[in-house]
Write an enzyme that holds these catalytic residues in place. Structure first.
Site, PDB file in Angstrom:
ATOM      1  N   SER A  43       3.151  -0.709  -5.443  1.00  0.00           N
ATOM      2  CA  SER A  43       4.359  -0.736  -6.263  1.00  0.00           C
ATOM      3  C   SER A  43       4.532  -2.080  -6.970  1.00  0.00           C
ATOM      4  O   SER A  43       3.669  -2.488  -7.744  1.00  0.00           O
ATOM      5  CB  SER A  43       5.561  -0.383  -5.377  1.00  0.00           C
TER       6      SER A  43
ATOM      7  N   HIS B 228       5.901   7.813  -4.112  1.00  0.00           N
ATOM      8  CA  HIS B 228       5.900   6.360  -4.232  1.00  0.00           C
ATOM      9  C   HIS B 228       5.700   5.627  -2.899  1.00  0.00           C
ATOM     10  O   HIS B 228       5.310   4.469  -2.874  1.00  0.00           O
ATOM     11  CB  HIS B 228       7.203   5.897  -4.887  1.00  0.00           C
TER      12      HIS B 228
END
Ligand SMILES: *[C@@H]1O[C@H](CO)[C@@H](O)[C@H](O)[C@H]1NC(C)=O
Ligand SMILES: *[C@@H]1O[C@H](CO)[C@@H](O)[C@H](O)[C@H]1NC(C)=O
Ligand SMILES: *[C@@H]1O[C@H](CO)[C@@H](O)[C@H](O)[C@H]1NC(C)=O
Ligand SMILES: *[C@@H]1O[C@H](CO)[C@@H](O)[C@H](O)[C@H]1NC(C)=O
Length: 395
Positions: free
Chosen positions: A167, A370
């Site tokens: 991320s 994610h």
């Protein structure tokens, strides 16, 4: 949607009060009564960790963890937003840090300023000096990464290292490559898991949060708060007391984590959820959170927007855009179809702007989102073998 979430959170609060809170922490196959730190979790799986303090050019002190291995080229892991090195080890023997160590890699796990392992500075006090919190991912990229990378290269005598980001861990490398291009030579390869850069196509809840962010910033500023979701902040405590119990899985996993990151209850199971909440969030600055939402609002990868002060800071009315054409390091992109933050569209856009993308993979697991790259239960089966393969290919 927002009402549903509020309703679910409320339900989970009630269920916590009614039920006895579950306090065990599951690390891999073992349950611990108390929350462990990075070194302790590695020790439990049989790996000895060396801890180092790295000081940045602007005097922040960052904890760097090292699991020594035989392979010469070091591998540096960098965590995402509001996270810490813990994220790469809380799954214990199936975590990424341990998987790499088991494969013989010399593994280094970094932390950025302001999180639980990097809430230190040579002369600023994080509790007293607001100036300590005057940073965003821009400073992670221009100060923290160079200090960490140079430290590792000096310790190992190597010319370059490979890196794996999760991320925002990747955003930091993009800022580094764009603003300090000489570091492109020191990063042999960046494996970018769920990379955060463009946020032009974020979904549902994330886009709602971004639209609400100016209001949140206003409230924070009124309250004189600069630290965001740290271990000892009011919001951090509130979150842990609502979501730290196994019984809050329904409200907090379904009500908060899944809508934000993408849902995959098979990968994030209720037994493991209290462990996540014990370690995440790990703290950042308000400014970092605001900078992320600015990128979404500007639909571009821009420097921090100071509003009226841009003229003083940048000698321009709008903030400059990071020049991705300068990021010449090799990059391998791993994206997920179910990722609500780093959406396929935005990762494809990033791919089209980077000059040296050597791999682009959509993870072959339908609900990959994610958070699965770091916390998923089976990610060591469907993703880590590919990571090891890419590391070997570009040694
Ligand atoms: C982790 O815990 C051990 C044992 O309490 C301690 O010696 C070590 O300093 C801790 N490490 C960090 C980074 O907090
Ligand atoms: C992790 O540890 C458990 C219990 O010792 C074991 O059953 C499992 O096979 C291990 N997994 C890996 C990937 O080594
Ligand atoms: C990294 O170092 C190796 C030698 O160890 C070299 O072959 C390779 O070209 C270097 N990579 C970069 C990006 O400079
Ligand atoms: C971002 O800004 C740059 C410079 O103004 C522009 O060339 C580019 O098209 C913008 N958008 C994206 C998605 O890069």
């Amino acid at each position: 949607m927002a009402y549903r979430i509020i309703g679910l959170i409320f339900l989970s609060m009630i269920s916590d009060i009614l039920s006895q809170c579950y306090n065990g922490h599951l690390y891999g196959a073992k349950i611990e009564k108390k929350k462990l730190n990075f070194t302790q979790i590695a020790g439990q799986v049989g790996y000895a960790v060396q801890e180092y303090d790295v000081t940045t050019q602007d005097s922040y002190i960052l904890k760097l963890f090292h699991i020594p291995g035989d392979k010469t080229k070091p591998v540096l892991l960098m965590h995402g937003a509001i996270d810490s090195a813990d994220t790469f080890i809380i799954r214990g023997n199936t975590s990424l840090a341990v998987t790499l160590a088991r494969a013989g890699y010399d593994v280094w796990i970094g932390n950025v300023r302001g999180n639980r392992y990097a809430r230190r500075h040579v002369y600023l006090d994080p509790d007293g000096d607001l100036e300590f919190w005057d940073f965003s991912f821009h400073e992670y990229g221009i100060y923290d990464l160079p200090a960490i990378i140079d430290f590792i290269l000096e310790q190992t005598g190597e010319k370059n290292l490979s890196a794996i980001g999760h991320s925002q861990g990747n955003t930091n490398f993009l800022v580094l490559g764009a603003t300090r291009p000489e570091y492109n030579e020191k990063v042999n390869l960046l494996i970018a898991l769920s990379p955060m850069c463009f946020l032009n196509n974020v979904k549902n809840v994330v886009s709602l949060m971004i639209r609400l962010s100016p209001m949140l910033e206003f409230i924070y500023t009124l309250a004189g708060r600069e630290e965001f979701l740290g271990d000892d902040t009011a919001l951090g405590h509130l979150f842990r007391s609502f979501c730290g119990c196994k019984s809050s899985y329904g409200g907090c996993a379904y009500g908060i984590f899944f809508p934000i990151a993408g849902s995959d209850p098979n990968e994030i199971e209720s037994d493991f959820f209290p462990t996540i909440v014990a370690h995440y969030p790990a703290g950042t600055s308000k400014k970092n959170a605001v900078h992320i939402s600015q990128n979404a609002i500007h639909t571009n990868f821009t420097y921090y927007d100071y509003g009226l002060r841009n003229i003083d800071v940048y000698n321009a009315r709008t903030p400059p855009v990071y020049d991705l054409s300068k990021v010449t390091m090799k990059v391998a992109l791993f994206a997920g179809e179910n990722d609500q933050i780093s959406t396929l569209k935005d990762v494809k856009l990033l791919r089209s702007r980077l000059p040296n993308v050597v791999e682009y993979k959509i993870v072959d697991h339908k609900r990959f989102n994610h958070i699965d790259a770091v916390w998923g239960r089976n990610v060591h089966k469907y993703l880590f073998p590919d990571i090891l393969k890419v590391l070997e290919t570009y040694r």
